[in-house]
Design an enzyme around this catalytic site. Structure first.
Site, PDB file in Angstrom:
ATOM      1  N   GLY A 263     116.421 -41.932  17.534  1.00 55.67           N
ATOM      2  CA  GLY A 263     117.333 -41.820  16.407  1.00 55.67           C
ATOM      3  C   GLY A 263     118.748 -42.175  16.790  1.00 55.67           C
ATOM      4  N   PRO A 265     122.841 -41.797  17.464  1.00 56.43           N
ATOM      5  CG  PRO A 265     124.390 -42.951  18.761  1.00 56.43           C
ATOM      6  CD  PRO A 265     123.496 -43.119  17.594  1.00 56.43           C
ATOM      7  CB  THR A 267     120.367 -37.519  14.659  1.00 59.65           C
ATOM      8  OG1 THR A 267     119.710 -37.965  15.855  1.00 59.65           O
ATOM      9  CG2 THR A 267     121.015 -38.706  13.971  1.00 59.65           C
ATOM     10  N   GLY A 268     120.904 -34.737  16.678  1.00 58.59           N
ATOM     11  CA  GLY A 268     120.345 -33.454  17.095  1.00 58.59           C
ATOM     12  C   GLY A 268     119.104 -33.552  17.949  1.00 58.59           C
ATOM     13  CB  THR A 270     120.274 -32.827  23.160  1.00 59.89           C
ATOM     14  OG1 THR A 270     120.422 -34.174  23.606  1.00 59.89           O
ATOM     15  CG2 THR A 270     120.355 -31.895  24.349  1.00 59.89           C
ATOM     16  CG  HIS A 482     144.484 -55.980  -4.456  1.00 60.41           C
ATOM     17  ND1 HIS A 482     144.292 -57.318  -4.219  1.00 60.41           N
ATOM     18  CD2 HIS A 482     143.432 -55.359  -3.849  1.00 60.41           C
ATOM     19  CE1 HIS A 482     143.183 -57.500  -3.519  1.00 60.41           C
ATOM     20  NE2 HIS A 482     142.652 -56.314  -3.266  1.00 60.41           N
ATOM     21  CD  GLU A 483     143.477 -51.494  -2.973  1.00 62.30           C
ATOM     22  OE1 GLU A 483     142.312 -51.163  -3.294  1.00 62.30           O
ATOM     23  OE2 GLU A 483     143.727 -52.303  -2.062  1.00 62.30           O
TER      24      GLU A 483
END
Length: 709
Positions: A263, A265, A267-268, A270, A482-483
């Protein structure tokens, strides 16, 4: 200098023979052993004693036959001792004349230049060499020989020459060589001692002689792991096996020997391995793939053997290898032998000739595609469990777990934060909570509020605000329109993601940004969503053209064009959304070099057509809602940052004001003809109503709270 003055006085008042006999009979032994003692003062005294002795030798022969040259020097000495010195030193044939030498020495004493005479120093070295027997037996023998030669009248003759000794020119080089030789010898000795110590203590220094110790008590449980329910369900079988192995083996079945957690890095992975050890209550051996490699060849394979040997003694147990791709990468024939030794030993331990019963190996990696095929085959790592990023419910659970350790206010809604953080891993969410807590502490708040969590989320997703950046009013105005164009097209386009936030505060490398977040997790995208995304991307350039003209457009839309082109090309070449090309997938990673010219031309035409349609759609929307565009841009200039809810509220107020003004204008047209005075009154009333409505809308717009300001 006192002893030299005494000798000078003696030379003037007493005969040379008397001085010579007294020096020979009464010379102290410490003067003759100057070299033995090695003191600088004694050595100087010895040398000066010899110099004065030479003067005494010259004066010893005063009563002998005096040649005309010596008589001349004697007469000159009475009036000009310096002239005597010059004549003697310039006439080499006078050097063998004892009387002339005596006059020369007397002249040196007279003018106090006895110590500076180069000729006397040369005579002194000659006497030392001619009278020495090997390695400087002593200064006394040299003085005796010189005195005897003087008595016999043969000093400086062919039979008793005055020897010249030059100093060695290579003395400095010899000193360097001796120093280098000493250093080299010292280095060899130290290296030998170090090799001996290393040979005896390398195992202790690298930790090879120490037995690997497990973690006997893991406090992590499955209840502590959130957001990965499917992975927890698969690992529960491992826990049941470790608790009761006979339950699964009495029917002849075998539990998997290895479990590979795959999976992204954070994500649990260990944490899941620790939870398995904590639930099963068995020893837990933890290591990293990089720990097996060392500068010494064979250390990695040795550590693998020691690890599994310690695990066998404590079976049943769990071995967890984090980042196994460090040693389990695909083997290459070009690799060095020592690089393959560790992996080969690991393969043997996992499923070799000797079976390991009761040992469960759990490994984790972020790159499963890089692992060697022999390592991931059934029998070694039987199960591959994918640990993905959590979904919206999993993110909410993870946020709740981390917020238990933080004081939070009542206005915190974690579901809103979870919905606004798609793609976040467990580590990202933990960092979000930590940033929010630090922000609240810096502000002196008593608890973490919703604004703190929003600040942390925006900082992670959009970058830190650069409020200190100096931006001109024209640039701020252009950025606002623009935004505002992006946000307005997103609101009025079906299939577009909801607007989460719009800001003209510089963040990272951008001057402004409109953030859109999905209402729920998305696993796929429809054609309608992609076309809406293209419309929103083109809206920024369209807004610049409509407000400022074609000649005032800027390069601010470059990233919009790049992303839109990438999406349109993917629709045509990957997703089969082109009627001209059909349901065919084209590899465009090599810039179309593998395709024919006609196919590339057709693809580019389809991409251009999609982008032109998106441009026209955005232009239609902004032209139709131009008043809303102006209101939204002015609100951005005033508040700098607006949330999606605030934008909708501002647009609703603008529409309400516009409708009231339109009704006020249409009312007089529908009213029947009446006398001039009532008509004038009605018109005045309508105008007053419209003005009041406009004033009320402006007041409400000013009441909107600015988030980023």
């Amino acid at each position: 200098m006192a002893w030299r003055r005494v000798l000078s006085q003696l030379a003037r008042s007493r005969p040379a023979s008397t001085i010579y006999n007294e020096l020979i009979t009464s010379r102290p032994s410490w003067l003759l052993r100057g070299d033995v003692n090695g003191g600088g003062t004694l050595k100087n005294l010895n040398e000066r004693y010899q110099s004065s002795f030479v003067g005494s030798l010259a004066r010893r022969v005063q009563n002998l036959d005096v040649p005309s040259e010596a008589s001349l020097l004697k007469e000159i000495y009475k009036s000009d001792p310096e002239r005597v010195i010059q004549i003697f030193e310039s006439q080499p044939w006078l050097h063998s004349n004892r009387l002339a030498l005596s006059e020369y020495v007397k002249a040196l004493v007279k003018v106090d230049r006895l110590d500076d005479s180069t000729l006397l120093k040369t005579l002194r070295r000659g006497m030392a060499v001619s009278g020495g027997e090997g390695e400087r037996v002593g200064s006394s023998s040299a003085l005796k020989s010189a005195g005897q030669a003087t008595k016999d009248g043969i000093l400086g003759t062919a039979n008793a020459p005055i020897h010249m000794v030059t100093s060695e020119t290579g003395h400095f080089k010899d000193q360097i060589w001796r120093t280098f030789r000493s250093l080299a010898l010292t280095f060899l000795v130290i290296s030998g001692i170090g090799a001996l110590i290393e040979d005896r203590g390398i195992s202790k220094g690298l930790g090879l002689s120490q037995e690997v110790q497990p973690i006997m008590d893991s406090k992590t449980k499955f209840s502590d792991v959130k957001g990965v329910d499917e992975a927890k369900a698969e690992l529960e079988e491992i826990v049941h096996y470790l608790r009761d192995p006979k339950r699964f083996t009495h029917l002849g079945g075998k539990l998997p020997k290895g479990v590979l957690l795959v999976g992204p890095p954070g994500t649990g992975k260990t944490m899941l391995a620790r939870a398995v050890a904590g639930e099963a209550g068995v020893p837990f051996f933890s290591c990293s793939g990089s720990e097996f490699e060392e500068m010494f060849v064979g250390v990695g394979a040795r550590r693998v053997r020691d690890l599994f040997a310690a695990a066998k003694k404590r079976s049943p147990c769990i071995i967890f290898m984090d980042e196994i791709d460090a040693i389990g990468g695909s083997r290459n024939p070009k690799d060095q032998q020592y690089m393959r030794m560790t992996l080969n030993q690991l393969l043997v331990e996992l499923d070799g000739f000797k079976q390991n019963e009761g040992i469960i190996v759990i490994a984790a990696t972020n790159f499963p595609q890089s692992l060697d095929k022999a390592l991931v085959r059934p029998g070694r790592f039987d199960r591959h469990i994918v640990v993905p990023n959590p979904d919206v419910e999993g993110r909410r659970q993870i946020l709740e777990s981390h917020m238990l350790k933080v004081l939070k206010s009542d206005d915190v809604d974690l579901m809103i934060i979870a919905r606004g953080t798609p793609g976040f891993s467990g580590a990202d969410l933990a960092n979000l909570v930590n940033v929010a807590a630090l922000k609240a502490a810096m502000d002196g708040a008593k608890a973490v509020t919703m604004n703190d969590l929003e600040y942390a989320k925006d900082r992670i997703m959009m970058g830190s605000e650069r409020k200190s950046a100096v931006i001109s009013d024209e640039s701020r105005k252009l950025t606002a329109y623009h935004e505002g164009g992006h946000a307005l097209v997103a609101i009025h386009t079906e299939g577009a993601r909801p607007v989460h936030k719009a800001t003209i505060v510089p963040r990272g490398r951008t001057l402004g940004m409109v953030s859109q977040l999905p209402e729920k997790d998305e696993t796929s995208f429809s054609r309608k969503q992609m076309l809406a995304w293209l419309d929103v991307s083109m809206a920024g350039r369209v807004a610049e053209e409509l407000i400022f003209g074609d000649s005032e457009v800027t390069s601010g839309a470059s990233s919009d064009f790049q992303n839109a082109t990438k999406m349109a090309r993917a629709m045509v070449t990957k997703y089969g959304m082109s009627k001209q090309l059909g349901f065919v997938s084209y590899n465009y990673e090599d810039d179309g070099k593998s395709m024919s010219t006609e196919t590339r031309l057709l693809i580019e035409q389809e991409v251009k057509s999609l982008l032109e349609n998106a441009y026209n759609n955005a232009k239609t929307i902004l032209t139709k809602h131009s008043k809303e565009h102006h209101v939204l841009a002015q609100a951005l200039l005033e508040h700098e940052t607006l949330t999606g809810a605030q934008i909708k509220k501002i647009l609703a107020q603008a529409n309400s004001t516009q409708q009231q003004q339109e009704h006020a204008v249409e009312a007089p047209r529908k009213t029947p003809a009446a006398p001039s005075s009532p008509a004038a009154s009605a018109a005045a009333a309508a105008a007053a109503t419209a003005a009041a409505a406009a004033k009320q809308a402006a007041a409400k717009a000013k009441g909107v709270a600015g988030i980023g300001s």
